[in-house]
Design an enzyme around this catalytic site. Structure first.
Site, short mmCIF file in Angstrom:
data_model
loop_
_atom_site.label_atom_id
_atom_site.label_comp_id
_atom_site.label_asym_id
_atom_site.label_seq_id
_atom_site.Cartn_x
_atom_site.Cartn_y
_atom_site.Cartn_z
CE LYS A 1 51.08 9.41 137.94
NZ LYS A 1 51.11 8.40 138.99
CE LYS B 1 53.92 2.79 134.59
NZ LYS B 1 53.12 1.59 134.54
CB THR C 1 53.72 5.88 137.73
OG1 THR C 1 53.54 4.47 137.67
CG2 THR C 1 54.17 6.39 136.37
P1 NAD Z 1 45.33 4.83 144.71
O1 NAD Z 1 44.84 6.22 144.60
O2 NAD Z 1 44.36 3.68 144.67
O3 NAD Z 1 46.20 4.65 146.08
C1 NAD Z 1 47.03 5.62 146.61
C2 NAD Z 1 47.03 5.44 148.13
O4 NAD Z 1 48.00 6.31 148.69
C3 NAD Z 1 45.69 5.78 148.78
O5 NAD Z 1 45.27 4.70 149.61
C4 NAD Z 1 45.99 7.05 149.59
O6 NAD Z 1 45.22 7.14 150.79
C5 NAD Z 1 47.46 6.85 149.89
N1 NAD Z 1 48.18 8.09 150.19
C6 NAD Z 1 48.21 9.25 149.49
N2 NAD Z 1 49.02 10.14 150.08
C7 NAD Z 1 49.51 9.54 151.19
C8 NAD Z 1 50.40 9.93 152.21
N3 NAD Z 1 50.95 11.16 152.24
N4 NAD Z 1 50.69 9.05 153.20
C9 NAD Z 1 50.13 7.81 153.21
N5 NAD Z 1 49.28 7.37 152.25
C10 NAD Z 1 48.98 8.21 151.26
O7 NAD Z 1 46.43 4.66 143.56
P2 NAD Z 1 46.94 3.30 142.86
O8 NAD Z 1 46.04 2.93 141.73
O9 NAD Z 1 47.25 2.30 143.93
O10 NAD Z 1 48.30 3.83 142.18
C11 NAD Z 1 49.47 4.06 142.94
C12 NAD Z 1 50.60 4.35 141.98
O11 NAD Z 1 50.77 3.23 141.09
C13 NAD Z 1 50.37 5.59 141.09
O12 NAD Z 1 51.58 6.29 140.96
C14 NAD Z 1 49.93 4.98 139.76
O13 NAD Z 1 50.23 5.81 138.67
C15 NAD Z 1 50.74 3.70 139.73
N6 NAD Z 1 50.18 2.62 138.90
C16 NAD Z 1 48.85 2.32 138.97
C17 NAD Z 1 48.34 1.29 138.18
C18 NAD Z 1 46.86 0.94 138.24
O14 NAD Z 1 46.40 0.20 137.36
N7 NAD Z 1 46.12 1.40 139.24
C19 NAD Z 1 49.18 0.57 137.32
C20 NAD Z 1 50.55 0.87 137.31
C21 NAD Z 1 51.04 1.90 138.10
#
Ligand code: NAD
Length: 292
Positions: free
Chosen positions: A241, A166, A94
């Site tokens: 966010k 979104k 997102t």
């Molecule tokens: P998270 O923080 O659990 O996971 C992010 C991952 O990305 C981590 O494992 C981190 O190590 C990795 N990462 C960061 N920078 C990196 C890089 N340069 N190279 C490789 N890996 C890298 O986040 P999440 O909850 O999985 O959310 C991910 C996305 O999905 C976000 O944009 C969030 O807004 C969106 N989202 C989350 C949810 C939810 O309920 N968690 C729901 C809908 C959308």
């Protein structure tokens, strides 16, 4: 079987990648955390993000925010340059509409913005909804993979349209949740029981997903986070966010959002008061304190 690179294996990315492996695809994975890569059995860990992108047809990214995605795809991460010329980049993070559009223009590859709704439970169950912006032919090519991770994939229009959908959807969700919380606070002040308000509004014009699926007070909807101490679910910090992205996009478009901006302020206060890790429906507790 498709050849896929998957970068970003956090709460959302790991179960999404697992579903692609389970559907029989060849998946190369990369995350900054080595432990995260081990959470996808059957996938091939890569040494870098660029290495995960080589010799693939589709590259998925699921990262925290726009700056990380841009740096990875078109900056020093070198993912777009490493990907074959006919590969499709699919960013499920997102992020802001402007960055999604910029990456579509800068990557030199087919690029789709494909954020999701459905949270961690939807990612694990393979029931996400994908909202997708970008080229229609690229969408048609990637749709079977989205179906392996979700139950709906909607092509919303040109680059950035998925992120726009979104932002609009989550702003509607935040506003309906806040006003539903306020209605329960008001009902209490007026001597009306939670159950009575629920029974009426769920069959009247006050009905919404925030009320009937995610009711912010304990009791009427047994599966809602209110019945488990407001454990997320969808955390207030993620809602903050997403509201920031909606209000930011509106400002860039020269639009003032009376309700959206107010919702942003309420969630900002809730997070500042320590509610960031609480489910976003838990804001009812802050509104109750304010009313007391
Ligand atoms: P998270 O923080 O659990 O996971 C992010 C991952 O990305 C981590 O494992 C981190 O190590 C990795 N990462 C960061 N920078 C990196 C890089 N340069 N190279 C490789 N890996 C890298 O986040 P999440 O909850 O999985 O959310 C991910 C996305 O999905 C976000 O944009 C969030 O807004 C969106 N989202 C989350 C949810 C939810 O309920 N968690 C729901 C809908 C959308």
């Amino acid at each position: 079987m498709a050849r896929i690179g998957f970068i970003g294996l956090g709460n959302m990315g790991a179960p999404m990648a697992r579903n692609l492996v389970q559907a029989g695809h060849a998946v190369a994975v990369f995350d900054l955390s080595h432990a995260a890569m081990e959470a996808v059995p059957g996938a091939t860990p890569a040494e870098s993000a660029a290495a995960a992108a080589r010799q693939t047809e589709f590259i998925f990214t699921m990262l925290p925010a726009g700056p990380q995605v841009r740096e990875l795809l078109v900056g020093t991460g070198g993912v777009a340059a490493a990907a074959p010329a006919d590969a499709v980049l699919v960013d499920c993070s997102t992020i802001d509409v402007a960055t999604a559009r910029a990456m579509s223009a800068e990557s030199g590859r087919a690029f789709l913005d494909a954020p999701v709704s459905g949270g961690v439970m939807g990612a694990e169950a393979g029931t996400l909804t994908f909202m997708v912006g970008g080229d229609a032919a690229a969408f048609a090519a990637v749709e079977p993979l989205l179906r392996a991770m979700g139950r709906a994939a909607i092509h919303c229009g040109a680059a950035g349209a998925g992120q726009a959908a979104k932002a609009c959807n989550n702003m509607m969700l935040a506003a309906t949740m806040l006003v539903t919380c306020e209605a329960f606070v008001l009902a209490e002040k007026l001597g009306l029981s939670h159950q009575a308000l629920f029974d009426v509004a769920s069959q009247s014009s006050g009905q919404s997903w925030s009320l009937t699926t995610y009711c912010p007070v304990p009791g009427p909807v047994p599966g809602s986070p209110a019945n488990r101490g407001y454990a997320p679910g969808f955390s207030a910090s993620l809602m903050l966010k997403d509201l920031g992205l909606a209000v930011g996009a509106a400002r860039e478009a020269g639009l003032e959002l009376a309700v959206g901006e107010q919702a942003l302020e309420v969630y900002r206060r809730f997070v500042e008061e320590g509610g960031g890790g609480v489910d976003f429906s838990g804001v009812v507790r802050m509104l109750n304190r304010s009313a007391a």
